[in-house]
Structures are given as C-alpha cells and as structure tokens.
Design a protein around this motif. Structure first.
Motif, PDB file in Angstrom:
ATOM      1  N   ARG A  31     -19.781   8.092 -12.611  1.00 44.56           N
ATOM      2  CA  ARG A  31     -19.009   7.779 -11.410  1.00 44.56           C
ATOM      3  C   ARG A  31     -17.513   7.855 -11.706  1.00 44.56           C
ATOM      4  O   ARG A  31     -16.734   8.380 -10.905  1.00 44.56           O
ATOM      5  N   GLY A  32     -17.103   7.345 -12.857  1.00 42.79           N
ATOM      6  CA  GLY A  32     -15.694   7.405 -13.235  1.00 42.79           C
ATOM      7  C   GLY A  32     -15.210   8.825 -13.427  1.00 42.79           C
ATOM      8  O   GLY A  32     -14.126   9.200 -12.963  1.00 42.79           O
ATOM      9  N   GLU A  33     -16.014   9.640 -14.112  1.00 41.29           N
ATOM     10  CA  GLU A  33     -15.632  11.038 -14.342  1.00 41.29           C
ATOM     11  C   GLU A  33     -15.533  11.804 -13.022  1.00 41.29           C
ATOM     12  O   GLU A  33     -14.604  12.588 -12.814  1.00 41.29           O
ATOM     13  N   LEU A  34     -16.491  11.570 -12.139  1.00 44.55           N
ATOM     14  CA  LEU A  34     -16.467  12.233 -10.828  1.00 44.55           C
ATOM     15  C   LEU A  34     -15.253  11.778 -10.023  1.00 44.55           C
ATOM     16  O   LEU A  34     -14.573  12.600  -9.398  1.00 44.55           O
ATOM     17  N   ALA A  35     -14.958  10.486 -10.063  1.00 48.28           N
ATOM     18  CA  ALA A  35     -13.806   9.963  -9.332  1.00 48.28           C
ATOM     19  C   ALA A  35     -12.504  10.594  -9.821  1.00 48.28           C
ATOM     20  O   ALA A  35     -11.654  10.990  -9.018  1.00 48.28           O
ATOM     21  N   VAL A  36     -12.345  10.700 -11.131  1.00 49.61           N
ATOM     22  CA  VAL A  36     -11.136  11.321 -11.694  1.00 49.61           C
ATOM     23  C   VAL A  36     -11.030  12.774 -11.246  1.00 49.61           C
ATOM     24  O   VAL A  36      -9.971  13.224 -10.813  1.00 49.61           O
ATOM     25  N   HIS A  37     -12.125  13.503 -11.335  1.00 54.65           N
ATOM     26  CA  HIS A  37     -12.127  14.919 -10.956  1.00 54.65           C
ATOM     27  C   HIS A  37     -11.757  15.094  -9.480  1.00 54.65           C
ATOM     28  O   HIS A  37     -10.918  15.935  -9.136  1.00 54.65           O
ATOM     29  N   LEU A  38     -12.376  14.306  -8.606  1.00 58.30           N
ATOM     30  CA  LEU A  38     -12.115  14.448  -7.169  1.00 58.30           C
ATOM     31  C   LEU A  38     -10.707  13.999  -6.799  1.00 58.30           C
ATOM     32  O   LEU A  38     -10.073  14.572  -5.906  1.00 58.30           O
ATOM     33  N   ALA A  47      -7.438   5.126  -3.696  1.00 55.64           N
ATOM     34  CA  ALA A  47      -8.295   4.014  -3.274  1.00 55.64           C
ATOM     35  C   ALA A  47      -9.753   4.459  -3.169  1.00 55.64           C
ATOM     36  O   ALA A  47     -10.665   3.749  -3.606  1.00 55.64           O
ATOM     37  N   GLN A  48      -9.991   5.630  -2.597  1.00 54.04           N
ATOM     38  CA  GLN A  48     -11.355   6.140  -2.487  1.00 54.04           C
ATOM     39  C   GLN A  48     -11.948   6.399  -3.869  1.00 54.04           C
ATOM     40  O   GLN A  48     -13.106   6.070  -4.132  1.00 54.04           O
ATOM     41  N   ALA A  49     -11.154   6.991  -4.739  1.00 52.42           N
ATOM     42  CA  ALA A  49     -11.646   7.326  -6.079  1.00 52.42           C
ATOM     43  C   ALA A  49     -11.985   6.074  -6.877  1.00 52.42           C
ATOM     44  O   ALA A  49     -13.013   6.031  -7.558  1.00 52.42           O
ATOM     45  N   ARG A  50     -11.165   5.050  -6.783  1.00 47.57           N
ATOM     46  CA  ARG A  50     -11.483   3.849  -7.554  1.00 47.57           C
ATOM     47  C   ARG A  50     -12.683   3.116  -6.982  1.00 47.57           C
ATOM     48  O   ARG A  50     -13.434   2.485  -7.713  1.00 47.57           O
ATOM     49  N   ARG A  51     -12.900   3.215  -5.649  1.00 45.21           N
ATOM     50  CA  ARG A  51     -14.123   2.638  -5.076  1.00 45.21           C
ATOM     51  C   ARG A  51     -15.337   3.400  -5.575  1.00 45.21           C
ATOM     52  O   ARG A  51     -16.359   2.803  -5.903  1.00 45.21           O
ATOM     53  N   LEU A  52     -15.239   4.731  -5.646  1.00 41.33           N
ATOM     54  CA  LEU A  52     -16.333   5.538  -6.184  1.00 41.33           C
ATOM     55  C   LEU A  52     -16.606   5.141  -7.637  1.00 41.33           C
ATOM     56  O   LEU A  52     -17.766   4.972  -8.032  1.00 41.33           O
ATOM     57  N   ALA A  53     -15.562   4.969  -8.406  1.00 43.90           N
ATOM     58  CA  ALA A  53     -15.722   4.598  -9.816  1.00 43.90           C
ATOM     59  C   ALA A  53     -16.227   3.164  -9.968  1.00 43.90           C
ATOM     60  O   ALA A  53     -16.784   2.816 -11.014  1.00 43.90           O
ATOM     61  N   ARG A  57      -8.025  -1.410  -9.427  1.00 45.85           N
ATOM     62  CA  ARG A  57      -6.877  -0.493  -9.409  1.00 45.85           C
ATOM     63  C   ARG A  57      -6.324  -0.218 -10.804  1.00 45.85           C
ATOM     64  O   ARG A  57      -6.050   0.914 -11.169  1.00 45.85           O
ATOM     65  N   TRP A  58      -6.133  -1.270 -11.578  1.00 49.48           N
ATOM     66  CA  TRP A  58      -5.503  -1.122 -12.896  1.00 49.48           C
ATOM     67  C   TRP A  58      -6.415  -0.362 -13.857  1.00 49.48           C
ATOM     68  O   TRP A  58      -5.943   0.461 -14.645  1.00 49.48           O
ATOM     69  N   SER A  59      -7.705  -0.611 -13.771  1.00 48.16           N
ATOM     70  CA  SER A  59      -8.651   0.132 -14.615  1.00 48.16           C
ATOM     71  C   SER A  59      -8.670   1.604 -14.224  1.00 48.16           C
ATOM     72  O   SER A  59      -8.766   2.479 -15.083  1.00 48.16           O
ATOM     73  N   PHE A  60      -8.556   1.882 -12.924  1.00 47.77           N
ATOM     74  CA  PHE A  60      -8.531   3.278 -12.483  1.00 47.77           C
ATOM     75  C   PHE A  60      -7.260   3.970 -12.956  1.00 47.77           C
ATOM     76  O   PHE A  60      -7.299   5.114 -13.418  1.00 47.77           O
ATOM     77  N   LEU A  61      -6.130   3.282 -12.872  1.00 45.62           N
ATOM     78  CA  LEU A  61      -4.887   3.876 -13.367  1.00 45.62           C
ATOM     79  C   LEU A  61      -4.984   4.178 -14.860  1.00 45.62           C
ATOM     80  O   LEU A  61      -4.506   5.217 -15.331  1.00 45.62           O
ATOM     81  N   GLU A  62      -5.630   3.294 -15.602  1.00 44.62           N
ATOM     82  CA  GLU A  62      -5.838   3.526 -17.034  1.00 44.62           C
ATOM     83  C   GLU A  62      -6.757   4.722 -17.260  1.00 44.62           C
ATOM     84  O   GLU A  62      -6.539   5.538 -18.160  1.00 44.62           O
ATOM     85  N   LEU A  63      -7.781   4.855 -16.443  1.00 46.42           N
ATOM     86  CA  LEU A  63      -8.692   5.991 -16.549  1.00 46.42           C
ATOM     87  C   LEU A  63      -7.946   7.299 -16.272  1.00 46.42           C
ATOM     88  O   LEU A  63      -8.129   8.291 -16.985  1.00 46.42           O
ATOM     89  N   LEU A  64      -7.085   7.297 -15.268  1.00 45.78           N
ATOM     90  CA  LEU A  64      -6.274   8.488 -14.984  1.00 45.78           C
ATOM     91  C   LEU A  64      -5.368   8.814 -16.163  1.00 45.78           C
ATOM     92  O   LEU A  64      -5.227   9.977 -16.549  1.00 45.78           O
ATOM     93  N   ARG A  65      -4.748   7.786 -16.742  1.00 47.52           N
ATOM     94  CA  ARG A  65      -3.876   8.003 -17.902  1.00 47.52           C
ATOM     95  C   ARG A  65      -4.661   8.607 -19.062  1.00 47.52           C
ATOM     96  O   ARG A  65      -4.205   9.542 -19.722  1.00 47.52           O
ATOM     97  N   HIS A  66      -5.864   8.080 -19.275  1.00 46.65           N
ATOM     98  CA  HIS A  66      -6.724   8.581 -20.348  1.00 46.65           C
ATOM     99  C   HIS A  66      -7.037  10.074 -20.166  1.00 46.65           C
ATOM    100  O   HIS A  66      -7.174  10.809 -21.147  1.00 46.65           O
ATOM    101  N   HIS A  67      -7.128  10.514 -18.926  1.00 50.55           N
ATOM    102  CA  HIS A  67      -7.434  11.918 -18.619  1.00 50.55           C
ATOM    103  C   HIS A  67      -6.181  12.746 -18.351  1.00 50.55           C
ATOM    104  O   HIS A  67      -6.279  13.895 -17.918  1.00 50.55           O
ATOM    105  N   ASP A  68      -5.013  12.164 -18.590  1.00 43.19           N
ATOM    106  CA  ASP A  68      -3.733  12.846 -18.351  1.00 43.19           C
ATOM    107  C   ASP A  68      -3.602  13.359 -16.916  1.00 43.19           C
ATOM    108  O   ASP A  68      -3.104  14.468 -16.684  1.00 43.19           O
ATOM    109  N   VAL A  69      -4.041  12.547 -15.971  1.00 42.52           N
ATOM    110  CA  VAL A  69      -3.938  12.904 -14.554  1.00 42.52           C
ATOM    111  C   VAL A  69      -2.737  12.173 -13.970  1.00 42.52           C
ATOM    112  O   VAL A  69      -2.666  10.943 -14.032  1.00 42.52           O
TER     113      VAL A  69
END
Length: 90
Positions: A31-38, A47-53, A57-69
């Motif tokens: 779910r996290g990988e799909l959210a980052v990709h979308l 907001a939609q992507a973090r709900r999918l994941a 919010r802060w964990s999603f921002l960290e996930l984006l940072r981890h993927h260099d998004v």
C-alpha cells in the motif's frame, strides 16, 4: 483500512520472496509503495496517498523522502487536509 474497496492481489511466491518483506508486513508495504507511485505520478493528492498507505502525514512525508519524491502541496491537498481535520474535531 476501512470504508473502501478491497482489492486482492495474488503474488507469485518467487515475486513475494524477492521483495524481502516479512509476510505480515507485505500488505502495508505494498500500500505504501503504491501510494508513493500514484502520488509521484500526480494521480493522488498527498492526503489521498497517505490514506491509501494507511499512515499519518509525517510518516508519509518520511516515506516520500525515502523514495526521493519531491513534496507537492496544492489547493486540493489543503482542501483534503481541512476536510480530514473537520471530521476529527467535535
């Protein structure tokens, strides 16, 4: 996840093994990988992507940072955040 549509994905065992993710964590990881990709492709707001994941919010921002998004935050993101906040307030 609640209030949504369930989707079942059957992964071949060799594919699941190659992901090197513990089986109990696989659904959340996917779910996290799909959210980052979308989000990266502009198909979902932050907001939609973090709900999918299924993460805050802060964990999603960290996930984006981890993927260099890079983080995009537009009007739709603000509207989604305000709507989510209004549901949480009494």
């Amino acid at each position: 996840m609640s209030d949504g549509q369930d989707v079942v994905v059957n992964l071949p065992q060799d594919v699941a093994d190659s992901l090197a993710v513990p089986p109990k964590e696989l659904a959340a990881w996917l779910r996290g990988e799909l959210a980052v990709h979308l989000f990266r492709d502009g198909r979902l707001t932050a907001a939609q992507a973090r709900r999918l994941a299924g993460i805050d919010r802060w964990s999603f921002l960290e996930l984006l940072r981890h993927h260099d998004v890079p983080i995009r935050y537009g009007t739709k993101d603000l509207e989604d955040d305000l709507a989510a906040l209004s549901k949480d307030l009494p």
